[in-house]
Design a protein around this motif. Structure first.
Motif, PDB file in Angstrom:
ATOM      1  N   VAL A 372       0.843  -1.200   0.000  1.00 10.86           N
ATOM      2  CA  VAL A 372       0.000   0.000   0.000  1.00 10.86           C
ATOM      3  C   VAL A 372       0.874   1.244   0.000  1.00 10.86           C
ATOM      4  CG1 VAL A 372      -1.765   1.284   1.232  1.00 10.86           C
ATOM      5  CG2 VAL A 372      -1.860  -1.233   1.160  1.00 10.86           C
ATOM      6  N   ALA A 373       0.684   2.071  -1.016  1.00  7.17           N
ATOM      7  CA  ALA A 373       1.464   3.315  -1.107  1.00  7.17           C
ATOM      8  C   ALA A 373       0.689   4.479  -0.509  1.00  7.17           C
ATOM      9  CB  ALA A 373       1.828   3.603  -2.563  1.00  7.17           C
ATOM     10  N   ARG A 374      -0.593   4.589  -0.873  1.00  8.15           N
ATOM     11  CA  ARG A 374      -1.406   5.709  -0.394  1.00  8.15           C
ATOM     12  C   ARG A 374      -2.863   5.386  -0.710  1.00  8.15           C
ATOM     13  NH1 ARG A 374       0.862   6.447  -5.026  1.00  8.15           N
ATOM     14  NH2 ARG A 374       2.830   7.012  -4.043  1.00  8.15           N
ATOM     15  N   THR A 375      -3.769   6.200  -0.204  1.00 10.53           N
ATOM     16  CA  THR A 375      -5.185   6.120  -0.573  1.00 10.53           C
ATOM     17  C   THR A 375      -5.632   7.481  -1.075  1.00 10.53           C
ATOM     18  OG1 THR A 375      -5.953   6.670   1.645  1.00 10.53           O
ATOM     19  CG2 THR A 375      -5.622   4.329   1.142  1.00 10.53           C
ATOM     20  N   ARG A 376      -6.663   7.475  -1.879  1.00 14.78           N
ATOM     21  CA  ARG A 376      -7.181   8.727  -2.437  1.00 14.78           C
ATOM     22  C   ARG A 376      -8.681   8.609  -2.611  1.00 14.78           C
ATOM     23  NH1 ARG A 376      -8.671   7.771  -7.597  1.00 14.78           N
ATOM     24  NH2 ARG A 376      -7.583   6.136  -8.779  1.00 14.78           N
ATOM     25  N   ALA A 377      -9.311   9.748  -2.802  1.00 14.81           N
ATOM     26  CA  ALA A 377     -10.747   9.759  -3.081  1.00 14.81           C
ATOM     27  C   ALA A 377     -10.982   9.289  -4.511  1.00 14.81           C
ATOM     28  CB  ALA A 377     -11.306  11.158  -2.884  1.00 14.81           C
ATOM     29  N   ASP A 496       2.219 -10.751  -3.412  1.00 15.96           N
ATOM     30  CA  ASP A 496       3.459 -11.166  -4.051  1.00 15.96           C
ATOM     31  C   ASP A 496       3.853 -12.426  -3.285  1.00 15.96           C
ATOM     32  OD1 ASP A 496       4.263  -9.974  -1.647  1.00 15.96           O
ATOM     33  OD2 ASP A 496       5.135  -8.251  -2.623  1.00 15.96           O
ATOM     34  N   HIS A 497       5.015 -12.445  -2.614  1.00 17.32           N
ATOM     35  CA  HIS A 497       5.272 -13.559  -1.705  1.00 17.32           C
ATOM     36  C   HIS A 497       4.428 -13.405  -0.447  1.00 17.32           C
ATOM     37  CE1 HIS A 497       7.250 -16.750   0.432  1.00 17.32           C
ATOM     38  NE2 HIS A 497       7.635 -15.936   1.384  1.00 17.32           N
ATOM     39  N   HIS A 498       4.138 -12.152  -0.073  1.00 17.98           N
ATOM     40  CA  HIS A 498       3.294 -11.850   1.086  1.00 17.98           C
ATOM     41  C   HIS A 498       1.874 -11.553   0.609  1.00 17.98           C
ATOM     42  CE1 HIS A 498       7.143 -11.419   3.185  1.00 17.98           C
ATOM     43  NE2 HIS A 498       7.520 -10.622   2.202  1.00 17.98           N
ATOM     44  N   LEU A 499       0.935 -11.523   1.537  1.00 16.28           N
ATOM     45  CA  LEU A 499      -0.458 -11.216   1.229  1.00 16.28           C
ATOM     46  C   LEU A 499      -0.937 -10.110   2.154  1.00 16.28           C
ATOM     47  CD1 LEU A 499      -0.237 -14.695   1.247  1.00 16.28           C
ATOM     48  CD2 LEU A 499      -2.265 -14.248  -0.130  1.00 16.28           C
ATOM     49  N   THR A 500      -1.591  -9.108   1.560  1.00 17.28           N
ATOM     50  CA  THR A 500      -2.061  -7.953   2.313  1.00 17.28           C
ATOM     51  C   THR A 500      -3.522  -7.693   1.979  1.00 17.28           C
ATOM     52  OG1 THR A 500       0.157  -6.990   2.181  1.00 17.28           O
ATOM     53  CG2 THR A 500      -1.640  -5.525   2.835  1.00 17.28           C
ATOM     54  N   ARG A 511     -12.366   4.780  -0.215  1.00 14.75           N
ATOM     55  CA  ARG A 511     -11.243   5.406  -0.908  1.00 14.75           C
ATOM     56  C   ARG A 511     -10.532   4.366  -1.766  1.00 14.75           C
ATOM     57  NH1 ARG A 511      -9.762  10.320   1.032  1.00 14.75           N
ATOM     58  NH2 ARG A 511      -7.585  10.055   0.413  1.00 14.75           N
ATOM     59  N   VAL A 512      -9.863   4.862  -2.772  1.00 18.08           N
ATOM     60  CA  VAL A 512      -9.096   4.016  -3.680  1.00 18.08           C
ATOM     61  C   VAL A 512      -7.712   3.797  -3.099  1.00 18.08           C
ATOM     62  CG1 VAL A 512      -8.150   3.791  -6.006  1.00 18.08           C
ATOM     63  CG2 VAL A 512     -10.385   4.885  -5.664  1.00 18.08           C
ATOM     64  N   THR A 513      -7.307   2.523  -3.003  1.00 17.28           N
ATOM     65  CA  THR A 513      -5.975   2.186  -2.493  1.00 17.28           C
ATOM     66  C   THR A 513      -5.020   2.032  -3.661  1.00 17.28           C
ATOM     67  OG1 THR A 513      -6.929   1.017  -0.603  1.00 17.28           O
ATOM     68  CG2 THR A 513      -4.644   0.528  -1.154  1.00 17.28           C
ATOM     69  N   GLU A 514      -3.936   2.784  -3.645  1.00 11.51           N
ATOM     70  CA  GLU A 514      -2.925   2.695  -4.696  1.00 11.51           C
ATOM     71  C   GLU A 514      -1.759   1.847  -4.197  1.00 11.51           C
ATOM     72  OE1 GLU A 514      -1.969   6.686  -5.800  1.00 11.51           O
ATOM     73  OE2 GLU A 514      -3.767   6.879  -7.072  1.00 11.51           O
ATOM     74  N   PHE A 515      -1.125   1.134  -5.140  1.00 16.00           N
ATOM     75  CA  PHE A 515      -0.124   0.142  -4.787  1.00 16.00           C
ATOM     76  C   PHE A 515       1.261   0.539  -5.269  1.00 16.00           C
ATOM     77  CE2 PHE A 515      -4.066  -2.049  -6.172  1.00 16.00           C
ATOM     78  CZ  PHE A 515      -4.539  -2.410  -4.929  1.00 16.00           C
ATOM     79  N   ASP A 516       2.255  -0.098  -4.629  1.00 19.14           N
ATOM     80  CA  ASP A 516       3.621  -0.147  -5.137  1.00 19.14           C
ATOM     81  C   ASP A 516       3.900  -1.592  -5.522  1.00 19.14           C
ATOM     82  OD1 ASP A 516       4.266   2.518  -4.873  1.00 19.14           O
ATOM     83  OD2 ASP A 516       5.009   2.311  -2.826  1.00 19.14           O
ATOM     84  N   ALA A 517       4.120  -1.852  -6.798  1.00 16.53           N
ATOM     85  CA  ALA A 517       4.363  -3.218  -7.266  1.00 16.53           C
ATOM     86  C   ALA A 517       5.864  -3.444  -7.366  1.00 16.53           C
ATOM     87  CB  ALA A 517       3.690  -3.444  -8.617  1.00 16.53           C
ATOM     88  N   ASP A 518       6.475  -3.859  -6.278  1.00 15.43           N
ATOM     89  CA  ASP A 518       7.918  -4.123  -6.275  1.00 15.43           C
ATOM     90  C   ASP A 518       8.233  -5.374  -5.473  1.00 15.43           C
ATOM     91  OD1 ASP A 518       7.298  -3.238  -3.780  1.00 15.43           O
ATOM     92  OD2 ASP A 518       8.671  -1.522  -3.763  1.00 15.43           O
ATOM     93  N   GLY A 519       7.262  -6.271  -5.317  1.00 18.38           N
ATOM     94  CA  GLY A 519       7.468  -7.468  -4.513  1.00 18.38           C
ATOM     95  C   GLY A 519       8.145  -8.578  -5.297  1.00 18.38           C
ATOM     96  N   MET A 520       8.416  -9.689  -4.583  1.00 15.49           N
ATOM     97  CA  MET A 520       9.057 -10.867  -5.169  1.00 15.49           C
ATOM     98  C   MET A 520       8.161 -12.076  -4.926  1.00 15.49           C
ATOM     99  SD  MET A 520      11.930  -9.783  -6.422  1.00 15.49           S
ATOM    100  CE  MET A 520      12.907 -11.271  -6.617  1.00 15.49           C
ATOM    101  N   GLY A 521       8.124 -12.980  -5.912  1.00 17.09           N
ATOM    102  CA  GLY A 521       7.359 -14.213  -5.749  1.00 17.09           C
ATOM    103  C   GLY A 521       5.866 -14.005  -5.905  1.00 17.09           C
ATOM    104  N   HIS A 522       5.128 -15.118  -5.890  1.00 16.35           N
ATOM    105  CA  HIS A 522       3.679 -15.069  -6.077  1.00 16.35           C
ATOM    106  C   HIS A 522       3.025 -16.116  -5.181  1.00 16.35           C
ATOM    107  CE1 HIS A 522       5.571 -13.753  -9.857  1.00 16.35           C
ATOM    108  NE2 HIS A 522       4.579 -12.877  -9.919  1.00 16.35           N
ATOM    109  N   SER A 523       2.150 -15.690  -4.302  1.00 13.91           N
ATOM    110  CA  SER A 523       1.387 -16.599  -3.431  1.00 13.91           C
ATOM    111  C   SER A 523      -0.086 -16.567  -3.821  1.00 13.91           C
ATOM    112  CB  SER A 523       1.568 -16.207  -1.960  1.00 13.91           C
ATOM    113  OG  SER A 523       2.905 -16.379  -1.551  1.00 13.91           O
ATOM    114  N   LEU A 524      -0.355 -16.680  -5.125  1.00 11.21           N
ATOM    115  CA  LEU A 524      -1.726 -16.605  -5.597  1.00 11.21           C
ATOM    116  C   LEU A 524      -2.555 -17.761  -5.049  1.00 11.21           C
ATOM    117  CD1 LEU A 524      -3.978 -15.427  -7.301  1.00 11.21           C
ATOM    118  CD2 LEU A 524      -3.019 -16.608  -9.303  1.00 11.21           C
ATOM    119  N   ASP A 525      -1.965 -18.946  -4.908  1.00 14.50           N
ATOM    120  CA  ASP A 525      -2.734 -20.077  -4.401  1.00 14.50           C
ATOM    121  C   ASP A 525      -3.257 -19.815  -2.993  1.00 14.50           C
ATOM    122  OD1 ASP A 525      -0.019 -20.064  -3.656  1.00 14.50           O
ATOM    123  OD2 ASP A 525      -0.094 -22.163  -3.062  1.00 14.50           O
TER     124      ASP A 525
END
Length: 618
Positions: A372-377, A496-500, A511-525
């Protein structure tokens, strides 16, 4: 040992042990050297196997004083044997083939499932150790009487063991087919004594509850042909009486053996006849190798039945393992959902138990800060899109009124002239009218089910250019779901490897949550499992949709696990929608892929794809 191979209780000591044998058998607590096998040497593994078999013997035989040896070849020459005077049991290591010695772990309960024949031989000798407590007179050793007594003891000991441990039946059956019977199928059998011996080993085991009647039917027919029905009935009465004889009743077992010799007309005090050499009260009687062929057919029947039962057991075990794995996964998913969606919780790291514990002085890994980077209206266009999508989703989840047609003899309803004429004809003929000429159509309103929408957003490094449309799409989907129905729920997880947790179940995002996409790995399962646990995506009764926003650039293991979870949801009736913001995406089946090359058109395209997925998946 008797001269026949079917007797496995030897009152004659085996050949003298070598110095190596004595060292291997010496107990650790009697001052002798402790045997420490080298794991890479096969020969040194057998003492360990012997010790582990000895550790399992008390549960089979109820004795703790028996020493077990397992090595290539035996001193007695039999595949397995028990020496009562020495309280020693030996078993040929060749019975465990093709399993290497290092892989054999008898101390582990259930390992015997891999080598049922060898374990059956071990169970058979354990039965002798527990129940063969009687002893024939020394002057009768090596006689026909001794041979008959040992023959009767084979099925008597197994019957007594089976009364204590009925679950060992399958192992005793494997022992019969692989240890006892091959000796009979390797030579010509055509005498009355041969037929009686085969009957005493096989038909007696049928009456002991080890073999089935239809399996030994070929042998019984041939035994009747060679012995006669009356003689076979007399022999059956003898082995049944032996089954009821006490373990220590030497007089009773000797009497049964003497009766056996009398029925066959054999001299009790003479050496037993050799197989195929006549014996009893006459010369070989017809049939040539017909008795051996009957034994072979019996072997085939038993082997065929064992293969079928093994297949059933294997299928049952697979189903049980699958249910256990599903239960464990459901439990883990519920725990993950609880930790992810706890208010104020930070990023959740799955499979934490696989991480080795930190040692003193070792640097701790940094704690994940979350995407999570920030939230906005929300922008006006996003609000409008949420409203439009809500209407589309509500329409997709709409169910037409139920139509029910009923027939009756009287109005209201539409008159069917054919039915009316048939009713008049029945009345005119004096019969009771059964025709129903009126058809009534009733339309009943059905409730529109609520929506369950799970949203999984990929925030790994490869998604860096798609953060803006991802944030907008996640908010629009969550807000639109909340607007469709008060009972509708959605949740969003960034992974990514973590889940939030981005949005929580049942809470509409303001509010709209904006992301920073800089993680490693994928825990989609794990993300799919957590969304399923939180929203019941696999449970019927609601319009269910899983939306995954990702480019699909996963490792093979990550992709396989995620595809397996997605397939389970798809089979349960949940719609799957894959959003890709990359020009060359790799969506995982069986999701409906939607490639968004122009972020400006994402809102309308998502709405169309979501409504289509919900409409086609009900």
């Amino acid at each position: 040992m008797s001269v026949t191979t079917h007797a496995h209780v030897s009152h004659t000591p085996p050949p003298a042990l070598s110095a190596d044998d004595l060292a291997a058998l010496r107990w650790e607590d009697d001052g002798g050297p402790v045997h420490a096998p080298h794991p890479s040497r096969t020969a040194d593994q057998w003492p360990r196997v012997s010790a582990e078999l000895g550790g399992r013997l008390p549960e089979l035989a109820g004795r703790e004083d028996v020493i077990v040896t397992c090595a290539p070849g035996t001193r007695s020459g039999a595949p397995a044997a028990f020496f009562p005077a020495l309280a020693m049991l030996e078993i040929d290591a060749d019975l465990f083939a093709p399993h290497p010695a290092a892989s054999i772990r008898p101390a582990k309960p259930g390992d015997e499932e891999r080598y049922p024949a060898a374990w059956g031989a071990f169970v058979h000798e354990a039965a002798h150790a527990a129940h063969s407590r009687w002893r024939i007179e020394d002057k009768l050793r090596g006689t026909t009487l001794d041979d008959a007594a040992q023959l009767l003891e084979e099925s008597r000991a197994e019957a007594a063991h089976l009364a204590r441990r009925p679950d060992d039946r399958r192992y005793l059956r494997a022992c019969v087919t692989t240890v006892v019977l091959p000796d009979f199928t390797s030579r010509t059998l055509n005498t009355r004594w041969d037929a009686a011996t085969a009957a005493g080993l096989l038909l007696a085991r049928r009456d002991a509850g080890i073999l089935d009647a239809d399996e030994v039917d070929p042998l019984e027919q041939q035994a009747v042909a060679l012995l006669g029905a009356d003689v076979l009935a007399d022999l059956a009465a003898i082995w049944k009486a032996a089954h009821a004889t006490a373990d220590t009743d030497a007089v009773g077992m000797t009497a049964h053996a003497r009766a056996w010799c009398q029925v066959l007309g054999a001299e009790a005090n003479q050496p037993p006849p050799r197989p195929g050499s006549g014996g009893g009260d006459g010369e070989p009687q017809g049939g040539g190798g017909s008795l051996a062929e009957a034994v072979r057919r019996t072997v085939g029947n038993i082997a065929e039945r064992e293969e079928a039962e093994a297949a059933v057991r294997s299928a049952r075990e697979r189903r049980a393992a699958q249910k256990q794995a599903e239960a464990a996964r459901t439990k883990a998913a519920a725990q993950a959902a609880k930790e992810i969606f706890t208010p104020g919780a930070g990023p959740y790291t799955p499979r934490r138990s696989a991480t080795p514990p930190a040692r003193k002085g070792r640097r701790q890994p940094p704690i994940a800060r979350g995407p999570v980077a920030r939230t906005r209206a929300p922008h006006p266009a996003e609000k409008a899109a949420a409203g439009q999508l809500a209407r589309a989703l509500r329409q997709a989840a709409y169910r037409e009124r139920a139509v029910l047609q009923s027939q009756s003899a009287v109005p209201p309803g539409r008159l069917n002239m054919r039915g009316a004429l048939a009713r008049d004809a029945q009345r005119a003929a004096g019969a009771t009218p059964t025709a129903l000429p009126f058809t009534r159509t009733t339309r009943r309103q059905t409730s529109t089910p609520p929506l369950r929408v799970g949203i999984a957003v990929d925030v790994s490094g490869s998604m860096g250019t798609a953060t803006a449309p991802m944030a907008s799409a996640a908010w629009i989907l969550a807000k639109a779901t909340a607007l469709t129905d008060p009972d509708s729920r959605s949740a969003t997880i960034a992974y990514d490897h973590h889940l939030t947790a981005i949005t929580h179940p049942g809470k509409a995002p303001d509010r709209v949550t904006e992301f920073d996409a800089d993680g490693m790995g994928h825990s989609l399962d794990i993300a799919i499992d957590a969304l399923d646990a939180a929203l019941d995506l696999a449970t019927p009764g609601a319009g269910r949709l899983l939306v995954i926003a990702s480019d699909g650039y996963y490792s093979p293991g990550e992709a396989a696990r995620a595809a397996d979870r997605a397939r389970c949801l798809h089979n349960a009736g949940c719609a799957l929608l894959w959003l890709a913001f990359d020009p060359d995406p790799c969506p995982l089946p069986p999701a409906t892929a939607l490639v968004l090359t122009d972020p400006a058109s994402a809102i309308a395209a998502i709405g169309r794809a979501a409504t289509t997925a919900l409409t086609t998946t009900r």
